[in-house]
Design an enzyme around this catalytic site. Structure first.
Site, PDB file in Angstrom:
ATOM      1  N   CYS A   1       0.834  -1.201   0.000  1.00 38.29           N
ATOM      2  CA  CYS A   1       0.000   0.000   0.000  1.00 38.29           C
ATOM      3  C   CYS A   1       0.870   1.253   0.000  1.00 38.29           C
ATOM      4  CB  CYS A   1      -0.926  -0.014   1.215  1.00 38.29           C
ATOM      5  SG  CYS A   1      -2.134   1.332   1.233  1.00 38.29           S
TER       6      CYS A   1
ATOM      7  N   CYS B   1       7.458   4.197   5.782  1.00 43.99           N
ATOM      8  CA  CYS B   1       6.586   3.960   4.629  1.00 43.99           C
ATOM      9  C   CYS B   1       7.362   3.387   3.450  1.00 43.99           C
ATOM     10  CB  CYS B   1       5.899   5.256   4.206  1.00 43.99           C
ATOM     11  SG  CYS B   1       7.018   6.525   3.580  1.00 43.99           S
TER      12      CYS B   1
ATOM     13  N   CYS C   1      -1.161   8.449   7.049  1.00 38.37           N
ATOM     14  CA  CYS C   1      -2.456   8.078   6.488  1.00 38.37           C
ATOM     15  C   CYS C   1      -3.416   7.682   7.612  1.00 38.37           C
ATOM     16  CB  CYS C   1      -2.289   6.915   5.517  1.00 38.37           C
ATOM     17  SG  CYS C   1      -1.402   7.357   3.995  1.00 38.37           S
TER      18      CYS C   1
END
Length: 249
Positions: free
Chosen positions: A134, A241, A215
């Site tokens: 993701c 990330c 997020c």
């Protein structure tokens, strides 16, 4: 919000496709190891030219500090903002607030590729089943595209954030690009001071207990005594990330 037409025409002359050697990077690191943030940003401009330098910002809880230092040096430095499609509305509003407050002239909002999301995350649940993938689709791949025109970039990592950030240098080689960490040496007290002295607006979610904001699905409030990034990917081994792990081409 911003437009290339607003960029000052007196931009620095950039070095074109310079292949940075390990020795050159080591020299820069040695020269800038103890330098203040503004001096590091000026050195980055001198190294590649303003138009070949990007500042990558999440417009998160500590982002205003680096953006302030950069705006004081040159408010037309291109700023890259990755809108993952999962950001808090407060973060999007904060981007606009800071850009106006600091007079940033070239803020570029980059999005994931719609075809990639339709193919791999049509149900919008990839953050749960495969958070690394993701992050790649929504942050790493967009950043690779965004950095394509640039030869160096600035980011806001700090050693006091701990984890993989505890030993970051001030200057490093990231693929073919230079990567500058102007805030590597700052302390939490240094950050508080610049927010106070420059009257920088806080991220709207700080008051709600968020010390670090990414997020929505992968961000939680930070408890007293925890490191500032403890609320990111809580309960998982994941701490980054990927944009600071995968070298940009």
């Amino acid at each position: 919000m911003t437009s290339p037409d607003l960029v000052d025409s007196k931009s620095s002359v950039a070095v074109t496709d310079h292949a940075w050697s390990a020795a050159e990077v080591a020299t820069l690191e040695s020269e800038l190891r103890d330098a203040p943030p503004g001096e590091i940003i000026r050195a980055a401009i001198e190294a590649v030219g303003r138009d070949k330098l990007a500042l990558v910002s999440s417009f998160g809880t500590e982002s205003a500090a680096l953006l302030k230092y950069a705006a004081d040096v040159d408010p037309a430095i291109p700023v890259v903002f990755l809108d993952t499609g999962w950001l808090f509305e407060e973060t999007l509003a904060y981007r606009d607030t800071l850009a106006a407050y600091l007079g940033l002239r070239d803020v570029r909002t980059i999005h994931p590729l719609p075809d990639d999301l339709a193919r791999e995350d049509a149900e919008r649940d990839l953050w749960f089943s495969d958070p690394d993938r993701c992050c790649y689709l929504r942050k790493v791949e967009p950043l690779i595209r965004a950095l394509a025109p640039f030869e160096a970039w600035l980011n806001g990592r700090k050693r006091f954030q701990g984890g993989e950030r505890a030993a970051i240098p001030v200057v490093e080689l990231d693929g073919r690009r230079l990567k500058f960490n102007p805030l590597a040496n700052v302390t939490p007290d240094d950050l508080k001071a610049i927010y106070t002295d420059a009257h920088l607006p806080a991220h709207p979610l700080v008051a709600s207990g968020f010390a670090s904001v990414g997020c929505m699905p992968c961000t939680s409030r930070t408890e007293a005594g925890e490191e500032s990034r403890a609320g990111r990917w809580r309960g998982k081994a994941k701490t980054e990330c990927g944009i600071h792990v995968i070298k940009s081409s």
